[in-house]
Design a protein around this motif. Structure first.
Motif, PDB file in Angstrom:
ATOM      1  N   ALA A 139       0.799  -1.229   0.000  1.00 42.27           N
ATOM      2  CA  ALA A 139       0.000   0.000   0.000  1.00 42.27           C
ATOM      3  C   ALA A 139       0.833   1.281   0.000  1.00 42.27           C
ATOM      4  O   ALA A 139       0.569   2.182  -0.810  1.00 42.27           O
ATOM      5  N   ARG A 181       0.604   3.925  -3.116  1.00 40.99           N
ATOM      6  CA  ARG A 181       0.076   5.290  -3.034  1.00 40.99           C
ATOM      7  C   ARG A 181       1.053   6.278  -3.662  1.00 40.99           C
ATOM      8  O   ARG A 181       0.639   7.203  -4.378  1.00 40.99           O
ATOM      9  N   ASN A 182       2.320   6.083  -3.423  1.00 40.63           N
ATOM     10  CA  ASN A 182       3.317   6.963  -4.033  1.00 40.63           C
ATOM     11  C   ASN A 182       3.293   6.835  -5.555  1.00 40.63           C
ATOM     12  O   ASN A 182       3.391   7.831  -6.281  1.00 40.63           O
ATOM     13  N   ALA A 209       0.752   5.901  -7.391  1.00 40.20           N
ATOM     14  CA  ALA A 209      -0.499   6.456  -7.903  1.00 40.20           C
ATOM     15  C   ALA A 209      -0.391   7.968  -8.083  1.00 40.20           C
ATOM     16  O   ALA A 209      -0.847   8.522  -9.090  1.00 40.20           O
ATOM     17  N   LYS A 210       0.200   8.633  -7.111  1.00 37.69           N
ATOM     18  CA  LYS A 210       0.331  10.084  -7.206  1.00 37.69           C
ATOM     19  C   LYS A 210       1.316  10.483  -8.298  1.00 37.69           C
ATOM     20  O   LYS A 210       1.169  11.527  -8.931  1.00 37.69           O
ATOM     21  N   ASN A 267      -4.101   4.742  -9.851  1.00 35.63           N
ATOM     22  CA  ASN A 267      -3.842   3.682  -8.879  1.00 35.63           C
ATOM     23  C   ASN A 267      -3.292   2.459  -9.616  1.00 35.63           C
ATOM     24  O   ASN A 267      -3.908   1.975 -10.562  1.00 35.63           O
ATOM     25  N   ASP A 274      -8.851   2.299  -4.640  1.00 37.98           N
ATOM     26  CA  ASP A 274      -8.298   3.306  -3.734  1.00 37.98           C
ATOM     27  C   ASP A 274      -8.494   2.891  -2.280  1.00 37.98           C
ATOM     28  O   ASP A 274      -7.627   3.119  -1.427  1.00 37.98           O
ATOM     29  N   ILE A 284      -5.757   0.445  -1.026  1.00 36.99           N
ATOM     30  CA  ILE A 284      -4.435   0.941  -0.627  1.00 36.99           C
ATOM     31  C   ILE A 284      -4.523   2.206   0.227  1.00 36.99           C
ATOM     32  O   ILE A 284      -3.499   2.815   0.537  1.00 36.99           O
ATOM     33  N   LEU A 327      -5.935   5.243  -0.500  1.00 40.79           N
ATOM     34  CA  LEU A 327      -5.616   6.440  -1.274  1.00 40.79           C
ATOM     35  C   LEU A 327      -6.795   7.407  -1.261  1.00 40.79           C
ATOM     36  O   LEU A 327      -7.885   7.075  -1.723  1.00 40.79           O
ATOM     37  N   GLU A 328      -6.596   8.604  -0.732  1.00 40.64           N
ATOM     38  CA  GLU A 328      -7.631   9.637  -0.709  1.00 40.64           C
ATOM     39  C   GLU A 328      -7.199  10.789  -1.603  1.00 40.64           C
ATOM     40  O   GLU A 328      -6.501  11.701  -1.175  1.00 40.64           O
ATOM     41  N   ASP A 329      -7.604  10.721  -2.859  1.00 39.68           N
ATOM     42  CA  ASP A 329      -7.264  11.774  -3.808  1.00 39.68           C
ATOM     43  C   ASP A 329      -8.248  11.668  -4.969  1.00 39.68           C
ATOM     44  O   ASP A 329      -8.183  10.727  -5.766  1.00 39.68           O
ATOM     45  N   VAL A 336      -6.584  11.639  -8.672  1.00 40.80           N
ATOM     46  CA  VAL A 336      -5.869  10.460  -9.154  1.00 40.80           C
ATOM     47  C   VAL A 336      -6.867   9.450  -9.704  1.00 40.80           C
ATOM     48  O   VAL A 336      -7.781   9.028  -9.004  1.00 40.80           O
TER      49      VAL A 336
END
Length: 689
Positions: A53, A57-58, A60-61, A66, A318, A321, A323-325, A328
């Motif tokens: 995870a 996340r890194n 994905a950004k 994702n 999301d 993992i 991921l709150e964005d 993305v």
């Protein structure tokens, strides 16, 4: 019964009249199950996520997507047929213009709370929770405008649009089914009453006071929709999404569409989850399309397809993992849900487009193997998956974390669904009425030619010392060939062999010989040898005693050359026996010798080569041959070049199904090869490239 074939171009003809969840056979990926939301059963999910995870996340950004967006498979609602646009013009059934919303009398109220609708900087609506004098709690969705004609300004247009949407919901039952807030009508707010309520609510934020005061001072009128109070409802997010919730979200939008309303502004924040009520509610219809601008079937299904991607390619991955964005992965769902298609110029067969799901499946899948599935135009979606942007997986931390996870079985690889879902699942049992049962084009092939004893055959060397059936590089009339020899228990004559076969008492080796001879007879007659997807076959021959002696010498020599300390534990090679228990003669099949071939492996696999393998099997099936031992990738040879060549070898376990008993065997084997190529090999290529 479920099908993985993309049928959206048929579904669109009856959507939203017919719910996709009522279609039979079921669409397999409409509601992806838990097995598609987890990497696999052989290790702890928490252990995997703890490793993967953070770097995911890194990644994905960095990549804007994702890296596990594919984990739920393919979107089953993508339109994949250019004729669907015309088909989608089928008029919507059962539509009548609804009665406009009723205006209700204004009454005194006190303000409880408020927020601005999240429509961007030009938002003209305020959502205000109020308590009427009679004790009812409601939400007033307030709009401020100088004029109320729908084209006067943005606020008036949005109010008019929202009014039209809710009139449809009241008329066609969406309010009653609770997938949208219950609407009690609309009211013209008295300026003095609103000022009084505002003066009595000193604890409200200053921006709210300022927003209403500026509207009133500018001379705007105030109108509001009177809606159900959904206190405690939360916008859909990674914190409240689940498989069960995802299904409800999808089905609730279908219910909105059944009211002949296109939402028009798809966003997770306009989908509310009412805790404790097991309820999904859609809000924010100021961009809706309905009434005089009645949406088409295609527009409605397109929005449902976008929602599928929002839920299954964005929110669920999301959540996996953490991921709150919202930005993305937006490109995944906020895009045209139409498969790109261009004419190839090849002489292909126009893919049928029927008005019935069962007929479509039969017309496409059950035309195989007489019609090559790769020859349909437009192509079957995901039969040959498009090459994806593998280079997005260039974060060393992510790759390192993935390699720490055991990957000794298929689902240990979290990328196994990287290339989506195989479209070849056969949804019908063999006894289903109306299925095709035979092939009018099938003819029993001629027997393989015998290579006469007078032909000069020179055995040069043993090619594979440990092969089940000894194979030799030979020179036949000056040309290099491959000789595959079958050892043990041959019939004395062809007639005796036929009798033995009819009694079904052949030894395993005899069965393998007859299987290979029959397979190559079919492959020759139906053009698979000429197409180059299998070795060319030149016929069969009897080996003389002298040739057997030379062959065994070649086997012994090759064995001594390859014998090492590491190979001492391997089984002894198979020698050619000169005497058989039935007195029969040793027989061999003469094939094309391919000098520069290598076995397909993780080291040389690629998406384009996986497609070549599928096309090769389709060509073999067109010769009415089922390969049988398809999982042995050592029998799939790669000849590198421009273009590459894939050659399938060894047909000693092949079958020639007799219609109608084994017709599904061809489709079943092609589906299994698809899974082996894309789920087991190409998906690992993503990691090993």
């Amino acid at each position: 019964m479920t099908t993985t074939l993309n049928l959206s171009s048929v579904i669109v003809m009856s959507y939203p009249d017919t719910s996709p969840w009522d279609i039979r056979p079921k669409l397999q990926n409409l509601d992806p199950g838990p097995e598609q939301l987890e990497p696999g059963p052989d290790f702890s999910m928490k252990e995997v996520l703890d490793l993967i995870a953070p770097p995911a996340r890194n990644q994905a950004k960095k990549a804007g997507k994702n890296p596990f967006y594919f984990m739920c498979g393919d979107n089953p609602l993508l339109l994949d047929h250019p004729d669907a646009a015309a088909a989608a013009e089928v008029p919507l059934q059962g539509y009548t213009e609804p009665t406009p919303l009723q205006q209700v009398d204004a009454q005194p109220f006190s303000l409880l709370s408020m927020r601005s609708e999240e429509d961007g900087p030009a938002s003209a609506a305020l959502l205000v929770r109020v308590l009427f004098e009679g004790g009812e709690r409601r939400v007033l969705k307030m709009y401020f405008a100088h004029e109320w004609t729908s084209t006067a300004d943005d606020a008036a247009h949005r109010f008019s649009t929202e009014m039209a949407a809710y009139s449809h919901f009241v008329r066609f039952g969406a309010c009653e089914s609770r997938v949208v807030p219950k609407c009690y009508g609309w009211m013209e707010l008295d300026r003095d009453a609103l000022t009084t309520a505002l003066d009595g609510s000193s604890d409200l934020p200053a921006w709210f006071h300022g927003r209403i005061t500026r509207g009133l001072e500018s001379g705007c009128g105030v109108r509001a929709l009177v809606l159900e109070d959904l206190s405690g409802a939360e916008p859909l997010s990674i914190h409240n999404i689940s498989r069960e919730t995802a299904i409800k979200v999808m089905q609730s939008l279908h219910r909105v569409h059944s009211s002949f309303v296109l939402h028009g502004a798809l966003d997770r924040r306009r989908i509310l989850i009412v805790q404790g009520e097991d309820r999904v509610v859609w809000v924010g219809f100021s961009h809706a399309k309905c009434g005089s601008t009645l949406p088409s079937r295609r527009e409605l299904l397109h929005e449902l397809a976008q929602l599928w991607s929002l839920v299954y390619e964005k929110l669920l991955p999301d959540a996996l993992i953490g991921l709150e964005d919202d930005d993305v992965g937006r490109s995944l769902w906020d895009r045209p849900m139409i498969v790109p298609w261009t004419a190839t110029g090849r002489a292909l067969v126009r893919r049928p487009l029927t008005a019935n799901i069962r007929d479509e499946i039969k017309a496409v899948l059950y035309s195989y193997p007489v019609k090559n599935l790769f020859d349909w135009d437009p192509p079957i979606y995901n039969l040959a998956p498009a090459v994806k942007d593998d280079d997005q997986y260039d974060t060393p931390e992510l790759i390192s974390a993935i390699f720490k996870v055991k990957r000794n079985q298929l689902f240990d690889n979290p990328f196994y669904r990287w290339y989506g879902t195989c479209p070849l699942t056969d949804p019908f049992p063999p006894w289903t009425p109306g299925l095709p049962k035979s092939w009018g084009s099938y003819k029993v092939p001629d027997s393989l030619p015998e290579i006469l004893p007078a032909t000069k055959v020179e055995i040069l060397r043993c090619v594979d010392v440990y092969a089940r059936h000894p194979m030799f590089k030979v020179r036949l009339d000056g040309e290099e060939r491959l000789l595959k020899v079958f050892c043990g228990g041959w019939p004395k004559s062809e007639d005796e062999g036929a009798v033995a076969e009819s009694r079904n008492d052949l030894t395993p080796v005899k069965k393998e010989y007859f299987a290979e001879v029959s397979a190559y007879a079919h492959l020759l007659q139906y053009g698979a040898c000429e197409a180059g997807v299998v070795p060319r076959c030149y016929g069969w021959l009897y080996l003389s005693a002298q040739q057997i002696t030379v062959a065994n010498g070649a086997i012994a020599e090759a064995y001594m050359q390859t014998k090492t300390s590491a190979s001492l534990t391997r089984e002894a090679p198979t020698f050619v026996a000169p005497i058989f228990n039935d007195g029969g003669r040793t027989t061999g099949i003469v094939l094309e010798y391919i000098s520069n071939a290598q076995a397909l492996s993780l080291q040389n696999i690629s998406p384009s080569r996986a497609e070549l393998v599928l096309r090769a099997f389709a060509r073999i099936h067109a010769a009415f041959v089922v390969r049988g031992d398809y999982r042995n990738v050592n029998n799939i040879l790669l000849v590198e070049g421009s273009p590459d060549r894939i050659v399938i070898v060894d047909f000693d376990r092949a079958e020639n199904p007799v219609p109608p008993r084994r017709m599904p065997a061809f489709l079943s084997e092609l589906a299994r090869v698809w899974h082996m190529m894309y789920w087991e090999m190409v998906s690992r290529y993503v990691l090993t490239k």
